[in-house]
Design a protein around this motif. Structure first.
Motif, mmCIF file in Angstrom:
data_model
loop_
_atom_site.group_PDB
_atom_site.id
_atom_site.type_symbol
_atom_site.label_atom_id
_atom_site.label_comp_id
_atom_site.label_asym_id
_atom_site.label_seq_id
_atom_site.Cartn_x
_atom_site.Cartn_y
_atom_site.Cartn_z
ATOM 1 N N PRO A 286 -7.056 -17.246 -0.649
ATOM 2 C CA PRO A 286 -6.557 -16.978 0.515
ATOM 3 C C PRO A 286 -5.721 -18.277 1.250
ATOM 4 C CG PRO A 286 -8.905 -17.241 1.217
ATOM 5 C CD PRO A 286 -8.664 -17.252 -0.340
ATOM 6 N N ALA A 287 -4.649 -17.943 2.142
ATOM 7 C CA ALA A 287 -3.977 -19.153 2.421
ATOM 8 C C ALA A 287 -4.335 -19.308 3.516
ATOM 9 C CB ALA A 287 -2.629 -18.401 2.519
ATOM 10 N N HIS A 288 -4.507 -20.480 4.285
ATOM 11 C CA HIS A 288 -4.924 -20.917 5.495
ATOM 12 C C HIS A 288 -3.475 -21.414 6.012
ATOM 13 C CE1 HIS A 288 -9.150 -21.891 4.596
ATOM 14 N NE2 HIS A 288 -8.957 -20.707 4.496
ATOM 15 N N TYR A 289 -2.660 -20.551 6.777
ATOM 16 C CA TYR A 289 -1.303 -20.844 7.045
ATOM 17 C C TYR A 289 -1.435 -21.870 8.305
ATOM 18 C CZ TYR A 289 0.242 -16.898 4.479
ATOM 19 O OH TYR A 289 0.546 -15.874 3.283
ATOM 20 N N GLY A 290 -0.444 -22.629 8.276
ATOM 21 C CA GLY A 290 -0.413 -23.775 9.084
ATOM 22 C C GLY A 290 -1.313 -25.069 8.769
ATOM 23 N N GLU A 291 -1.936 -25.013 7.554
ATOM 24 C CA GLU A 291 -2.742 -26.151 6.782
ATOM 25 C C GLU A 291 -1.933 -26.576 5.662
ATOM 26 O OE1 GLU A 291 -6.758 -25.233 6.989
ATOM 27 O OE2 GLU A 291 -6.976 -25.309 8.916
ATOM 28 N N GLU A 292 -2.440 -25.805 4.563
ATOM 29 C CA GLU A 292 -1.771 -26.153 3.327
ATOM 30 C C GLU A 292 -0.393 -25.606 2.779
ATOM 31 O OE1 GLU A 292 -3.643 -22.496 2.274
ATOM 32 O OE2 GLU A 292 -4.268 -24.236 3.344
ATOM 33 N N VAL A 293 -0.260 -24.505 3.734
ATOM 34 C CA VAL A 293 1.011 -23.717 3.380
ATOM 35 C C VAL A 293 1.480 -23.290 4.735
ATOM 36 C CG1 VAL A 293 -0.019 -21.903 2.866
ATOM 37 C CG2 VAL A 293 2.160 -22.126 1.622
ATOM 38 N N VAL A 294 2.786 -22.659 4.767
ATOM 39 C CA VAL A 294 3.391 -22.012 5.907
ATOM 40 C C VAL A 294 3.703 -20.552 5.384
ATOM 41 C CG1 VAL A 294 3.889 -24.023 7.287
ATOM 42 C CG2 VAL A 294 5.686 -23.133 5.463
ATOM 43 N N GLU A 295 3.923 -19.580 6.216
ATOM 44 C CA GLU A 295 4.158 -18.236 5.804
ATOM 45 C C GLU A 295 5.415 -18.240 4.928
ATOM 46 O OE1 GLU A 295 3.371 -14.877 8.372
ATOM 47 O OE2 GLU A 295 2.303 -16.443 9.939
ATOM 48 N N GLU A 296 6.443 -19.040 5.736
ATOM 49 C CA GLU A 296 7.654 -18.690 4.885
ATOM 50 C C GLU A 296 7.630 -19.486 3.462
ATOM 51 O OE1 GLU A 296 10.625 -21.500 6.670
ATOM 52 O OE2 GLU A 296 9.122 -23.024 7.247
ATOM 53 N N ALA A 297 6.597 -20.143 3.241
ATOM 54 C CA ALA A 297 6.686 -20.503 1.764
ATOM 55 C C ALA A 297 6.138 -19.413 1.001
ATOM 56 C CB ALA A 297 5.598 -21.565 1.807
ATOM 57 N N THR A 298 5.324 -18.656 1.224
ATOM 58 C CA THR A 298 4.819 -17.450 0.438
ATOM 59 C C THR A 298 5.681 -16.420 0.335
ATOM 60 O OG1 THR A 298 3.359 -16.642 2.352
ATOM 61 C CG2 THR A 298 2.139 -18.153 0.893
ATOM 62 N N ASP A 299 6.385 -16.256 1.301
ATOM 63 C CA ASP A 299 7.641 -15.260 1.492
ATOM 64 C C ASP A 299 9.148 -15.762 0.966
ATOM 65 O OD1 ASP A 299 5.785 -13.492 2.761
ATOM 66 O OD2 ASP A 299 6.454 -14.220 4.712
ATOM 67 N N HIS A 300 8.885 -16.992 0.426
ATOM 68 C CA HIS A 300 10.058 -17.702 -0.038
ATOM 69 C C HIS A 300 10.493 -17.043 -1.331
ATOM 70 C CE1 HIS A 300 12.834 -20.922 -1.694
ATOM 71 N NE2 HIS A 300 12.662 -21.596 -0.469
ATOM 72 N N PRO A 301 11.957 -17.050 -1.616
ATOM 73 C CA PRO A 301 12.500 -16.413 -3.102
ATOM 74 C C PRO A 301 11.570 -17.141 -4.155
ATOM 75 C CG PRO A 301 14.375 -16.834 -1.505
ATOM 76 C CD PRO A 301 12.934 -17.417 -0.710
ATOM 77 N N LYS A 302 11.313 -18.356 -4.260
ATOM 78 C CA LYS A 302 10.548 -18.971 -5.246
ATOM 79 C C LYS A 302 9.242 -18.463 -5.431
ATOM 80 C CE LYS A 302 13.839 -22.943 -5.464
ATOM 81 N NZ LYS A 302 14.040 -24.332 -5.646
ATOM 82 N N SER A 303 8.530 -17.863 -4.410
ATOM 83 C CA SER A 303 7.014 -17.769 -4.141
ATOM 84 C C SER A 303 6.853 -16.419 -5.225
ATOM 85 C CB SER A 303 6.599 -17.216 -2.864
ATOM 86 O OG SER A 303 5.233 -16.908 -2.969
ATOM 87 N N CYS A 304 5.870 -16.660 -5.906
ATOM 88 C CA CYS A 304 5.404 -15.729 -6.944
ATOM 89 C C CYS A 304 3.816 -15.389 -6.708
ATOM 90 C CB CYS A 304 5.294 -16.027 -8.433
ATOM 91 S SG CYS A 304 7.180 -16.252 -9.062
ATOM 92 N N VAL A 305 3.632 -15.630 -5.338
ATOM 93 C CA VAL A 305 2.024 -15.667 -4.948
ATOM 94 C C VAL A 305 1.208 -14.204 -5.040
ATOM 95 C CG1 VAL A 305 0.646 -16.004 -2.938
ATOM 96 C CG2 VAL A 305 2.296 -17.928 -3.274
ATOM 97 N N PHE A 306 2.009 -13.372 -4.626
ATOM 98 C CA PHE A 306 1.274 -11.995 -4.740
ATOM 99 C C PHE A 306 1.511 -11.172 -6.190
ATOM 100 C CE2 PHE A 306 2.735 -13.037 -0.331
ATOM 101 C CZ PHE A 306 1.131 -12.862 0.228
ATOM 102 N N ASN A 307 2.421 -11.672 -6.770
ATOM 103 C CA ASN A 307 2.434 -11.369 -8.262
ATOM 104 C C ASN A 307 1.427 -11.852 -9.269
ATOM 105 O OD1 ASN A 307 3.682 -10.211 -10.912
ATOM 106 N ND2 ASN A 307 4.524 -11.989 -11.139
ATOM 107 N N GLN A 308 1.074 -13.146 -8.742
ATOM 108 C CA GLN A 308 0.212 -14.096 -9.225
ATOM 109 C C GLN A 308 -1.150 -13.327 -8.753
ATOM 110 O OE1 GLN A 308 -0.079 -17.683 -7.188
ATOM 111 N NE2 GLN A 308 -1.961 -18.533 -8.333
ATOM 112 N N ALA A 309 -1.600 -12.822 -7.702
ATOM 113 C CA ALA A 309 -2.774 -12.158 -7.040
ATOM 114 C C ALA A 309 -2.600 -10.781 -8.113
ATOM 115 C CB ALA A 309 -2.423 -12.036 -5.862
ATOM 116 N N GLU A 310 -1.603 -10.080 -8.136
ATOM 117 C CA GLU A 310 -1.698 -8.865 -8.969
ATOM 118 C C GLU A 310 -2.223 -9.198 -10.316
ATOM 119 O OE1 GLU A 310 1.083 -5.847 -11.442
ATOM 120 O OE2 GLU A 310 1.951 -6.742 -9.636
#
Length: 331
Positions: A286-310
């Protein structure tokens, strides 16, 4: 007038049958670390994960009649769901056991739990606090034990990560994979994958939060290309930028101290602009938004975070097949 050619429909991948299944590469073996597999076995697991994601395994149930025990000392979303669904999709069954129910090392000796489970189920997956717990389970159980997470390593996560990297970047060897943040179990497992794949792995972490020294030294002795630094310039040009939480379960008492130590190591849109143009961003969640990452990073065009979770589902199904495939139901 020349008529335009009709575009060809994409080829449908051939479905596998019982007669065309690959041979299980790690039959009956424990998987406590990524280094419990060879580069060739890793290749077999990843190839299987890719083919499973393409839907080529839809008509086969290679784990029919088999059962996997899922032991959880720690809370879980992705690990619990994907192992349970994975066993179901492969024709098997999973049973979830929380620590409240079995009390590893308190209500019962770990060795006794192992000797009971080996008589009922065909494999054990443990998401536990200590690597030693998994080692003791494996020592006393005559069935495979899989590390779903420990304080030292998180090897199943790295299988999904490298499946994701291959999907987006192709050949992993020589790619620059930069992990930024706490030198925790994820960092240790990234180092192990550097040994197996030939990726150029950089760990960027504040002084005092480095990965396990023995893991690091062993990887260097094996010729892996591992860089350890606290210089944020290492992010520049990375093919893969990866982060994880600063405060893991069990570290809540250190929260404020850790937030101060990791200030400046947060992944945000400006940091993603510094990686390679076709680079990707990964986070195991899980992401701790405001700490190691911000929401705009997981939603960024370069983000594969949810594909990675799949890909946790596909990679773990592949691992289960290569460990349990060929096992005969005992009933």
């Amino acid at each position: 007038m020349t008529r335009a050619k009709k575009a060809k429909a994409p080829a449908t991948p051939a479905l596998l049958t019982d007669a065309t299944l690959p041979a299980p590469a790690m039959a009956g073996r424990d998987f406590l670390s990524n280094l419990d597999m060879t580069p060739q076995e890793l290749r077999a697991v990843l190839d299987t994960a890719h083919s499973m994601k393409r839907g080529q395994w839809r008509q086969v149930k290679p784990l029919a009649g088999l059962t996997l025990a899922l032991i959880f000392e720690k809370a879980s979303l992705r690990t619990r769901t994907t192992f349970d669904v994975g066993m179901y999709q492969l024709g098997g069954h999973a049973i979830t056991l929380t620590n409240q129910e079995i009390g590893l090392g308190t209500r019962e000796r770990i060795s006794d739990v192992a000797r009971n489970l080996e008589r009922w189920v065909d494999g054990v997956m443990g998401r536990v606090y200590l690597q030693q717990t998994l080692q003791e389970l494996a020592q006393h159980a005559r069935i495979p034990v899989i590390n779903g997470l420990s304080d030292m390593l998180h090897p199943v996560q790295l299988l999904a990560d490298y499946q994701t990297i291959e999907e987006h970047l192709g050949e992993v060897r020589g790619k620059r994979i930069v992990y930024i943040g706490d030198g925790n179990n994820l960092a240790n497992s990234h180092i192990h994958m550097g040994v197996l794949t030939g990726a150029d792995v950089t760990i960027v972490t504040p002084v005092g939060y480095e990965p396990n020294g023995a893991v690091l030294m062993d990887a260097v002795k094996q010729g892996a290309r591992i860089t350890l630094t606290n210089d944020l310039a290492a992010v520049d040009g990375a093919d893969v930028l990866y982060t994880d939480v600063w405060i893991s379960m069990g570290q809540e008492a250190e929260a404020e101290h850790r937030r101060r130590a990791f200030r400046g190591y947060q992944v945000n849109a400006a940091m993603l602009d510094r990686i390679a143009p076709n680079g990707i961003f990964l986070h195991c969640l899980p992401a701790h938004y405001g700490e190691e990452v911000v929401e705009e990073a997981t939603d960024h065009p370069k983000s594969c975070v949810f594909n990675q979770a799949e890909n946790r589902l596909h990679a773990q199904k592949a691992l289960l097949y290569h460990i349990l495939g060929g096992t005969q139901p005992r009933w």
